[in-house]
Design a protein around this motif. Structure first.
Motif, mmCIF file in Angstrom:
data_model
loop_
_atom_site.group_PDB
_atom_site.id
_atom_site.type_symbol
_atom_site.label_atom_id
_atom_site.label_comp_id
_atom_site.label_asym_id
_atom_site.label_seq_id
_atom_site.Cartn_x
_atom_site.Cartn_y
_atom_site.Cartn_z
ATOM 1 N N ILE A 1 3.330 -13.079 13.819
ATOM 2 C CA ILE A 1 4.158 -12.761 14.976
ATOM 3 C C ILE A 1 3.227 -12.364 16.110
ATOM 4 N N ASP A 2 3.373 -13.013 17.263
ATOM 5 C CA ASP A 2 2.545 -12.718 18.438
ATOM 6 C C ASP A 2 1.061 -12.666 18.090
ATOM 7 N N SER A 3 0.593 -13.640 17.343
ATOM 8 C CA SER A 3 -0.812 -13.809 16.949
ATOM 9 C C SER A 3 -1.327 -12.794 15.938
ATOM 10 N N LEU A 4 -0.484 -11.926 15.412
ATOM 11 C CA LEU A 4 -0.899 -11.000 14.362
ATOM 12 C C LEU A 4 -0.337 -11.468 13.033
ATOM 13 N N GLU A 5 -1.166 -11.403 11.998
ATOM 14 C CA GLU A 5 -0.743 -11.774 10.656
ATOM 15 C C GLU A 5 -0.359 -10.515 9.876
ATOM 16 N N TYR A 6 0.817 -10.555 9.284
ATOM 17 C CA TYR A 6 1.320 -9.438 8.489
ATOM 18 C C TYR A 6 1.531 -9.913 7.055
ATOM 19 N N VAL B 1 -0.832 -5.032 8.452
ATOM 20 C CA VAL B 1 -1.487 -5.924 9.407
ATOM 21 C C VAL B 1 -2.760 -6.430 8.746
ATOM 22 N N MET B 2 -2.883 -7.759 8.622
ATOM 23 C CA MET B 2 -4.006 -8.327 7.896
ATOM 24 C C MET B 2 -5.026 -9.026 8.787
ATOM 25 N N GLY B 3 -4.652 -9.394 10.005
ATOM 26 C CA GLY B 3 -5.595 -10.104 10.852
ATOM 27 C C GLY B 3 -4.907 -10.683 12.066
ATOM 28 N N TYR B 4 -5.525 -11.661 12.657
ATOM 29 C CA TYR B 4 -5.046 -12.222 13.907
ATOM 30 C C TYR B 4 -5.380 -13.707 13.951
ATOM 31 N N VAL B 5 -4.738 -14.385 14.865
ATOM 32 C CA VAL B 5 -5.044 -15.792 15.130
ATOM 33 C C VAL B 5 -5.113 -15.968 16.639
ATOM 34 N N ASN B 6 -5.768 -16.991 17.089
ATOM 35 C CA ASN B 6 -5.833 -17.364 18.511
ATOM 36 C C ASN B 6 -6.578 -16.387 19.407
ATOM 37 N N GLY B 7 -7.504 -15.586 18.904
ATOM 38 C CA GLY B 7 -8.360 -14.747 19.744
ATOM 39 C C GLY B 7 -7.631 -13.791 20.664
ATOM 40 N N ILE B 8 -6.687 -13.042 20.169
ATOM 41 C CA ILE B 8 -5.924 -12.114 20.999
ATOM 42 C C ILE B 8 -6.828 -11.046 21.594
ATOM 43 N N LYS B 9 -6.477 -10.569 22.792
ATOM 44 C CA LYS B 9 -7.275 -9.531 23.451
ATOM 45 C C LYS B 9 -6.679 -8.149 23.265
ATOM 46 N N VAL B 10 -5.371 -8.025 23.369
ATOM 47 C CA VAL B 10 -4.722 -6.724 23.219
ATOM 48 C C VAL B 10 -3.535 -6.874 22.263
ATOM 49 N N LYS C 1 11.660 -7.860 10.898
ATOM 50 C CA LYS C 1 12.870 -8.275 10.207
ATOM 51 C C LYS C 1 12.729 -9.740 9.816
ATOM 52 N N LEU C 2 12.910 -10.027 8.541
ATOM 53 C CA LEU C 2 12.788 -11.384 8.021
ATOM 54 C C LEU C 2 13.829 -11.586 6.923
ATOM 55 N N HIS C 3 14.596 -12.654 7.030
ATOM 56 C CA HIS C 3 15.641 -12.967 6.050
ATOM 57 C C HIS C 3 16.615 -11.800 5.873
ATOM 58 N N GLY C 4 16.915 -11.094 6.958
ATOM 59 C CA GLY C 4 17.864 -9.988 6.900
ATOM 60 C C GLY C 4 17.310 -8.693 6.339
ATOM 61 N N VAL C 5 16.013 -8.646 6.053
ATOM 62 C CA VAL C 5 15.378 -7.444 5.497
ATOM 63 C C VAL C 5 14.427 -6.867 6.538
ATOM 64 N N GLU C 6 14.458 -5.554 6.722
ATOM 65 C CA GLU C 6 13.565 -4.894 7.668
ATOM 66 C C GLU C 6 12.384 -4.274 6.923
ATOM 67 N N TYR C 7 11.174 -4.649 7.337
ATOM 68 C CA TYR C 7 9.937 -4.155 6.730
ATOM 69 C C TYR C 7 9.288 -3.154 7.672
ATOM 70 N N LYS C 8 8.898 -2.012 7.168
ATOM 71 C CA LYS C 8 8.219 -0.996 7.960
ATOM 72 C C LYS C 8 6.716 -1.286 7.926
ATOM 73 N N VAL C 9 6.102 -1.463 9.098
ATOM 74 C CA VAL C 9 4.660 -1.692 9.173
ATOM 75 C C VAL C 9 3.992 -0.342 8.983
ATOM 76 N N ASN C 10 3.215 -0.213 7.895
ATOM 77 C CA ASN C 10 2.680 1.096 7.567
ATOM 78 C C ASN C 10 1.172 1.149 7.359
ATOM 79 N N SER C 11 0.473 0.013 7.524
ATOM 80 C CA SER C 11 -0.973 0.084 7.320
ATOM 81 C C SER C 11 -1.696 -1.096 7.959
ATOM 82 N N LEU C 12 -2.995 -0.904 8.159
ATOM 83 C CA LEU C 12 -3.889 -1.961 8.635
ATOM 84 C C LEU C 12 -4.766 -2.375 7.463
ATOM 85 N N GLY C 13 -4.879 -3.667 7.235
ATOM 86 C CA GLY C 13 -5.740 -4.150 6.168
ATOM 87 C C GLY C 13 -7.203 -3.901 6.502
#
Length: 104
Positions: free
Chosen positions: A30-35, A52-61, A69-81
């Motif tokens: 989502i928005d160049s971030l891999e979860y 959060v596991m990484g990024y694609v497309n050389g994001i700056k900020v 939210k995916l397939h009707g389920v809400e996931y809480k982002v709780n850590s950086l890989g």
């Protein structure tokens, strides 16, 4: 030789069982971030979290989401890989949302 094969078979069965009971995992970008999304059952209660596991497309900020939210389920982002931004030479800042912890 037979003992070695029996032990290898036991390790394979245990590894497969551990993988199947660890919970479902799915990748999403989502928005160049891999979860990495995690679904785990703990004491008969499902837990939905994301890392959060990484990024694609050389994001700056990158702006890290609070929830996904995916397939009707809400996931809480709780850590950086580990090392999720280590090779992003153009990275200037990372925006991490404020969290409001609640207890049940």
């Amino acid at each position: 030789m037979r003992t070695i094969l029996q032990r290898l078979s036991a390790v394979l069965v245990l590894t497969t069982f551990s993988f199947l009971t660890a919970g479902a995992q799915e990748w999403i970008t989502i928005d160049s971030l891999e979860y990495l999304l995690h679904e785990e059952e703990d004491l008969n209660r499902m837990s939905y979290t994301a890392t959060v596991m990484g990024y694609v497309n050389g994001i700056k900020v990158p702006k890290i989401l609070r929830t996904i939210k995916l397939h009707g389920v809400e996931y809480k982002v709780n850590s950086l890989g580990a090392g999720c931004f280590e090779n992003c030479s153009s990275l200037t800042t990372v925006t991490i949302p404020e969290t409001k912890e609640t207890s049940i």
